[in-house]
Design an enzyme around this catalytic site. Sequence first.
Site, PDB file in Angstrom:
ATOM      1  CG  ASN A  68      -1.855   1.192   1.260  1.00 41.50           C
ATOM      2  OD1 ASN A  68      -2.455   1.525   0.231  1.00 41.50           O
ATOM      3  ND2 ASN A  68      -1.990   1.842   2.399  1.00 41.50           N
ATOM      4  CG  HIS A  79      -0.838   6.804   4.371  1.00 39.12           C
ATOM      5  ND1 HIS A  79      -2.203   6.659   4.422  1.00 39.12           N
ATOM      6  CD2 HIS A  79      -0.542   7.863   5.167  1.00 39.12           C
ATOM      7  CE1 HIS A  79      -2.710   7.582   5.229  1.00 39.12           C
ATOM      8  NE2 HIS A  79      -1.719   8.317   5.693  1.00 39.12           N
TER       9      HIS A  79
END
Length: 189
Positions: free
Chosen positions: A102, A104
Site C-alpha cells: 500500500n 499512504h
Amino acid sequence: MKRIAIFASGNGSNAQAITEFSNHRNSHFSVALIVSDNADAGVLNRADRLETPAFVIPRKELGSADTLALLHQYQIDIIVLAGYLGLIPLTLLEVYRGKILNIHPALLPEHGGKGMYGEYVHRSVLEQGDKESGITIHIIDAEYDRGQILCQVRCRVEPNDTPQALAMRIHRLEHIYYPVVINDFVERL
Ligand code: GRF
C-alpha cells in the site's frame, strides 16, 4: 517476472505510473489486472487506454471465492493498493500474506488510520503545522495503515501550502517511487 493486480478506487494516477513503468522499462513485474470497487473510477478509463484488463468488484465481494478465482485465473503473485479505500478481507490477507503493498500520502504512523485518505491526510498535516510530509510504502496487515514499512520519502511543507498544493507535490513523489519500490520488492521475493 511477477504478475501484479492493482486495486484502486479513484483517479488511478499511481496505477498508470506503475503500469507505464512495467511497460517501458526492464522491470521485474507486469500489471496483469486492475480491480476497482467503483464503477465510475477514473482508473477504469486509464486501464482502457493502457490496455490492461480491469474489473469492478463491489467491496463486499472482494473476499469471495469468485474474486480468488479471478486472481488465480490471472496468476496474480502480488496485490498493489493504489488509492483503494476499502479494507482488505482476511481471506485475501491470508492467501497473499506479506504480498499486499500500500502507499499512504504521509509519513506513517502520523496521519494514518480509518478515514485518513486523500485530502483529509493533507489537511491533517497542515493543521498540525508539520514542517515536512511525504509518502510511506508498506506491506499491509489486518489494520489500516499498519504493517512493515518498505520506504518513506520526505518533502517539505511550504508555509502557504494548501491541501491541493501538498497533494500535487506528494503525487509526484508517489509516481517516481512506488514503481521502483514494487520492482525492488518483487525482485527480492
Ligand atoms: C494517493 O495519494 C495514495 O497515496 C493514496 O491514494 C491516492 C491515490 O491517487 N493511497 P491516485 O488515484 O493514484 O491518483
